[in-house]
Design an enzyme around this catalytic site. Structure first.
Site, PDB file in Angstrom:
ATOM      1  N   ASP A   5       0.817  -1.215   0.000  1.00  0.00           N
ATOM      2  CA  ASP A   5       0.000   0.000   0.000  1.00  0.00           C
ATOM      3  C   ASP A   5       0.846   1.260   0.000  1.00  0.00           C
ATOM      4  OD1 ASP A   5       0.657  -0.802   2.589  1.00  0.00           O
ATOM      5  OD2 ASP A   5      -1.302  -0.362   3.424  1.00  0.00           O
ATOM      6  N   THR A   6       2.024   1.214   0.620  1.00  0.00           N
ATOM      7  CA  THR A   6       2.925   2.363   0.552  1.00  0.00           C
ATOM      8  C   THR A   6       3.328   2.610  -0.895  1.00  0.00           C
ATOM      9  OG1 THR A   6       3.780   1.948   2.778  1.00  0.00           O
ATOM     10  CG2 THR A   6       5.151   3.283   1.309  1.00  0.00           C
TER      11      THR A   6
END
Length: 173
Positions: A121-122
């Site tokens: 997700d980063t």
């Protein structure tokens, strides 16, 4: 819809698979421990309805109300600082497991995201910002859920190496 796998896929691979099997125009996920107060769920979806392409809850904004062990908070602040510094992200919390997306922008980026575990997700949100998508970060109430699959030493090293991998990739972009 229920998807099952007999083998461990990693968070990123599992989310990729789920999103590619989905039908909705607004997609999202929340951590299974429900650490983020569900009173924010309608807000999470509303940000996408209001024109944002990506939305994420944040435990790091001044208005956030967070209860977590010092060690986890310290590691998270270090990770987020490095991500902001090295990758140019404007977000303060990349790892809060409370995210939503507009289908089309998400699918434009899914195949570019190389990480298949905790950094997924980063990497997605850094790529979204670099691509010019509208990203919304908003404060949430969050309480440490207790049991976790995060191994602080292993995952800090692994995610740190992913920051460097993505930074190196962007150097040649």
């Amino acid at each position: 819809m229920h998807l099952h796998s007999d083998e461990r896929q990693g968070r990123g691979r599992a989310l990729n698979r789920a999103f590619k099997s989905s039908k909705g125009e607004i997609l999202g996920y929340i951590d299974v421990d429900l650490a983020t107060d569900m009173k924010h769920l309608s807000e999470l979806i509303q940000h996408i309805r209001d024109g944002y392409d990506f939305a994420t809850g944040s435990r790091m904004l001044p208005e956030s109300n967070v209860k977590r062990p010092f060690k986890r908070g310290f590691a998270s602040k270090g990770f987020n600082f490095l991500t902001r510094f090295m990758l140019g992200s404007k977000l303060y919390d990349h790892q809060c497991g409370f995210k939503s997306f507009r289908r089309e922008p998400l699918f434009k980026l899914l195949d570019d995201v190389r990480d298949t575990h905790w950094f997924w997700d980063t990497e997605l949100f850094v790529r979204a910002q670099r691509a010019g998508f509208k990203v919304r970060e908003f404060p949430v109430d969050w309480k440490h859920g207790g049991a976790t699959k995060v191994n602080l030493m292993r995952d800090v090293f692994g995610m740190g190496s992913q920051i460097f991998r993505l930074w190196y990739e962007f150097l040649w972009d």
